[in-house]
Motif scaffolding. Structure first.
Motif, PDB file in Angstrom:
ATOM      1  N   ASN A   1       2.049  -1.095   7.304  1.00  0.00           N
ATOM      2  CA  ASN A   1       2.542  -0.168   6.296  1.00  0.00           C
ATOM      3  C   ASN A   1       3.480  -0.885   5.338  1.00  0.00           C
ATOM      4  OD1 ASN A   1       1.589   2.554   7.389  1.00  0.00           O
ATOM      5  ND2 ASN A   1       2.659   1.722   9.166  1.00  0.00           N
ATOM      6  N   VAL A   2       3.370  -0.584   4.068  1.00  0.00           N
ATOM      7  CA  VAL A   2       4.303  -1.097   3.078  1.00  0.00           C
ATOM      8  C   VAL A   2       4.889   0.106   2.334  1.00  0.00           C
ATOM      9  CG1 VAL A   2       4.624  -2.530   1.032  1.00  0.00           C
ATOM     10  CG2 VAL A   2       2.998  -3.232   2.794  1.00  0.00           C
ATOM     11  N   LEU A   3       6.204   0.229   2.388  1.00  0.00           N
ATOM     12  CA  LEU A   3       6.897   1.333   1.721  1.00  0.00           C
ATOM     13  C   LEU A   3       7.944   0.795   0.764  1.00  0.00           C
ATOM     14  CD1 LEU A   3       7.774   4.244   4.188  1.00  0.00           C
ATOM     15  CD2 LEU A   3       6.274   4.318   2.196  1.00  0.00           C
ATOM     16  N   GLU A   4       8.256   1.576  -0.268  1.00  0.00           N
ATOM     17  CA  GLU A   4       9.331   1.208  -1.188  1.00  0.00           C
ATOM     18  C   GLU A   4      10.419   2.277  -1.128  1.00  0.00           C
ATOM     19  OE1 GLU A   4      10.091  -0.057  -5.862  1.00  0.00           O
ATOM     20  OE2 GLU A   4       8.069  -0.056  -4.995  1.00  0.00           O
ATOM     21  N   ARG A   5      11.640   1.840  -0.866  1.00  0.00           N
ATOM     22  CA  ARG A   5      12.793   2.726  -0.823  1.00  0.00           C
ATOM     23  C   ARG A   5      13.984   2.016  -1.466  1.00  0.00           C
ATOM     24  NH1 ARG A   5       9.505   5.936  -0.037  1.00  0.00           N
ATOM     25  NH2 ARG A   5       9.215   7.385   1.703  1.00  0.00           N
ATOM     26  N   GLN A   6      14.644   2.708  -2.373  1.00  0.00           N
ATOM     27  CA  GLN A   6      15.842   2.188  -3.042  1.00  0.00           C
ATOM     28  C   GLN A   6      15.599   0.794  -3.637  1.00  0.00           C
ATOM     29  OE1 GLN A   6      18.766   2.469   0.099  1.00  0.00           O
ATOM     30  NE2 GLN A   6      19.231   4.609  -0.389  1.00  0.00           N
ATOM     31  N   GLY A   7      14.429   0.645  -4.261  1.00  0.00           N
ATOM     32  CA  GLY A   7      14.116  -0.607  -4.938  1.00  0.00           C
ATOM     33  C   GLY A   7      13.683  -1.739  -4.040  1.00  0.00           C
ATOM     34  N   LYS A   8      13.565  -1.492  -2.736  1.00  0.00           N
ATOM     35  CA  LYS A   8      13.130  -2.533  -1.803  1.00  0.00           C
ATOM     36  C   LYS A   8      11.797  -2.145  -1.175  1.00  0.00           C
ATOM     37  CE  LYS A   8      17.652  -4.375  -0.414  1.00  0.00           C
ATOM     38  NZ  LYS A   8      18.520  -4.691   0.737  1.00  0.00           N
ATOM     39  N   ARG A   9      10.977  -3.166  -0.935  1.00  0.00           N
ATOM     40  CA  ARG A   9       9.698  -2.958  -0.259  1.00  0.00           C
ATOM     41  C   ARG A   9       9.801  -3.528   1.147  1.00  0.00           C
ATOM     42  NH1 ARG A   9       5.557  -1.724  -3.580  1.00  0.00           N
ATOM     43  NH2 ARG A   9       3.935  -2.795  -2.370  1.00  0.00           N
TER      44      ARG A   9
ATOM     45  N   GLY B   1       7.829  10.585  -0.526  1.00  0.00           N
ATOM     46  CA  GLY B   1       6.802   9.866  -1.254  1.00  0.00           C
ATOM     47  C   GLY B   1       6.202   8.741  -0.447  1.00  0.00           C
ATOM     48  N   GLY B   2       4.928   8.473  -0.684  1.00  0.00           N
ATOM     49  CA  GLY B   2       4.228   7.443   0.063  1.00  0.00           C
ATOM     50  C   GLY B   2       3.664   7.988   1.359  1.00  0.00           C
ATOM     51  N   GLU B   3       3.071   7.110   2.140  1.00  0.00           N
ATOM     52  CA  GLU B   3       2.519   7.517   3.424  1.00  0.00           C
ATOM     53  C   GLU B   3       2.646   6.373   4.421  1.00  0.00           C
ATOM     54  OE1 GLU B   3      -1.562   8.471   2.396  1.00  0.00           O
ATOM     55  OE2 GLU B   3      -2.237   6.461   2.997  1.00  0.00           O
ATOM     56  N   LEU B   4       2.615   6.718   5.701  1.00  0.00           N
ATOM     57  CA  LEU B   4       2.664   5.727   6.772  1.00  0.00           C
ATOM     58  C   LEU B   4       1.521   5.985   7.742  1.00  0.00           C
ATOM     59  CD1 LEU B   4       6.469   5.503   7.692  1.00  0.00           C
ATOM     60  CD2 LEU B   4       5.096   3.767   6.544  1.00  0.00           C
ATOM     61  N   THR B   5       0.950   4.905   8.260  1.00  0.00           N
ATOM     62  CA  THR B   5      -0.045   4.997   9.318  1.00  0.00           C
ATOM     63  C   THR B   5       0.656   4.759  10.644  1.00  0.00           C
ATOM     64  OG1 THR B   5      -1.815   4.200   7.895  1.00  0.00           O
ATOM     65  CG2 THR B   5      -2.162   4.014  10.261  1.00  0.00           C
ATOM     66  N   VAL B   6       0.416   5.646  11.602  1.00  0.00           N
ATOM     67  CA  VAL B   6       1.008   5.550  12.935  1.00  0.00           C
ATOM     68  C   VAL B   6      -0.121   5.408  13.942  1.00  0.00           C
ATOM     69  CG1 VAL B   6       2.496   6.679  14.628  1.00  0.00           C
ATOM     70  CG2 VAL B   6       2.883   7.053  12.179  1.00  0.00           C
TER      71      VAL B   6
ATOM     72  N   ALA C   1       0.863  -9.265   5.570  1.00  0.00           N
ATOM     73  CA  ALA C   1       1.129  -8.021   6.299  1.00  0.00           C
ATOM     74  C   ALA C   1      -0.065  -7.077   6.239  1.00  0.00           C
ATOM     75  CB  ALA C   1       2.366  -7.335   5.718  1.00  0.00           C
ATOM     76  N   GLY C   2      -0.741  -7.031   5.090  1.00  0.00           N
ATOM     77  CA  GLY C   2      -1.867  -6.123   4.932  1.00  0.00           C
ATOM     78  C   GLY C   2      -3.172  -6.669   5.459  1.00  0.00           C
ATOM     79  N   PHE C   3      -3.335  -7.995   5.431  1.00  0.00           N
ATOM     80  CA  PHE C   3      -4.614  -8.579   5.833  1.00  0.00           C
ATOM     81  C   PHE C   3      -4.713  -8.791   7.334  1.00  0.00           C
ATOM     82  CE2 PHE C   3      -7.544 -12.153   6.554  1.00  0.00           C
ATOM     83  CZ  PHE C   3      -8.692 -11.609   5.983  1.00  0.00           C
ATOM     84  N   VAL C   4      -3.629  -9.200   7.972  1.00  0.00           N
ATOM     85  CA  VAL C   4      -3.654  -9.467   9.409  1.00  0.00           C
ATOM     86  C   VAL C   4      -3.260  -8.194  10.140  1.00  0.00           C
ATOM     87  CG1 VAL C   4      -2.785 -10.914  11.274  1.00  0.00           C
ATOM     88  CG2 VAL C   4      -3.083 -11.876   8.987  1.00  0.00           C
TER      89      VAL C   4
END
Length: 350
Positions: A255-263, A305-310, A248-251
């Protein structure tokens, strides 16, 4: 005595052609460095197959093992169903195209292309005819009498390609062949390489670290990381449905986010940035604005918390307008089918 079902299965296996390349538990180390760590892979006849990954991921070593330039510590390399793990390079039905072209400067183009046929003892009239045909296939008719120094970088690359295909190998190996070209020429050559491969029908095995290159040309892609394959799939599968956080990050950008114990992952272009109030999604503040001509990237600090790229296309906005958005409060929304949860290196639909 074989049952009817077993006999039918064996007959079907005989009718099914063997993969052009089959790697089984392939492993190669250099001292304590594990370059290739048990790779399994099958490449079918006529595929444009790409091995994609960062430097040191094992893709080039795997190519060299297939070519015979390196011997595996364990595992096997098969070409067309024949184990060639111990076969020297010159007896394998493959040819290799390198980034530096490796053309002979004292020979003209036709002589360069015909050199392999000359070494094999093919008579001059036949080898020149086959060399001319190879030049035609790479769109270099009429260039046979020129020296390499008289050619552009893209033309020299096509001469190297013609020299590699003149023997009609089962598999053509290409080791970052466009790396030395400028961006516009590289993009043009991507289209030409794919067209040439389709005309020839030869299996192309391509190595690159360039994600766009891989997505543009490939029928299938194997993403390498630390000597292993993270994922194999079509360009659409690799980009739209990455199965690990690394893919997901290389190709592309993900964005990778963690919410409620899930990524989970979400691509920047799948996120809608809105001003309106509402439920769902994420709220935050635009921290950075990166104007890139046709599109703009927004980095949003999230309230939770965290950030997202749009990513947004600049359809009706100027650079001044988009840069003024820094510091603006926004809500980010996306469709559920564009979100994937990553668990233990694998991924499932959210």
């Amino acid at each position: 005595m074989a049952t009817q079902a077993q006999a039918a299965a064996e007959a079907a296996a005989e009718r099914t052609p063997a993969p052009d390349v089959r790697l089984t538990e392939l492993r190669k180390t250099y001292g304590e460095v594990v370059a290739v760590a048990g790779v399994d892979l099958e490449i079918q006849p006529g595929e444009f197959f790409t091995m994609l990954g960062p430097s040191g991921s094992g893709k080039t070593t795997t190519l060299r093992l297939i070519a015979g330039f390196e011997r595996p510590d364990s595992g096997s390399v098969e070409l067309g169903g024949v184990d060639v793990s111990s076969t020297p390079p010159y007896l394998r039905d493959v040819n290799t195209v390198f980034q530096d072209y490796a053309l002979f400067p004292h020979m003209n183009v036709l002589e360069n292309v015909a050199y392999g046929l000359r070494v094999r003892g093919v008579r001059k009239q036949e080898r020149n005819g086959r060399a001319e045909e190879a030049l035609r296939l790479v769109r270099l008719e009429g260039f046979g009498r020129r020296k390499p120094v008289q050619l552009s970088g893209g033309q020299r690359q096509r001469v190297a390609l013609a020299r590699a295909i003149v023997n009609s190998p089962r598999v053509l190996l290409l080791d970052e062949p466009l790396g030395a070209l400028d961006l516009k020429l590289r993009e043009q050559m991507q289209i030409e390489l794919k067209a040439i491969q389709q005309d020839l029908g030869i299996t192309f095995l391509y190595v690159t670290h360039d994600q766009e290159e891989a997505l543009t040309m490939s029928d299938r892609i194997a993403v390498f990381n630390e000597g292993r394959i993270e994922q194999v799939g079509t360009p659409e599968e690799i980009y739209e449905h990455p199965t690990t956080e690394f893919v997901a990050g290389f190709v592309g950008v993900s964005n990778v986010l963690e919410r409620q114990g899930k990524r989970f992952t979400i691509r920047p272009e799948k996120i809608e940035m809105v001003d309106r109030e509402g439920d769902g999604g994420e709220t935050g503040t635009i921290k950075e604005v990166i104007y890139a001509g046709a599109f703009t990237r927004y980095i949003v600090d999230l309230d939770e918390g965290g950030e997202l790229t749009v990513m947004r296309q600049n359809l009706e906005t100027t650079s001044e307008q988009v840069l003024e958005e820094k510091g603006r409060r926004v809500r980010l929304e996306w469709r559920p089918e564009h979100t994937f949860t990553i668990e233990a290196g694998r991924e499932s639909r959210e």
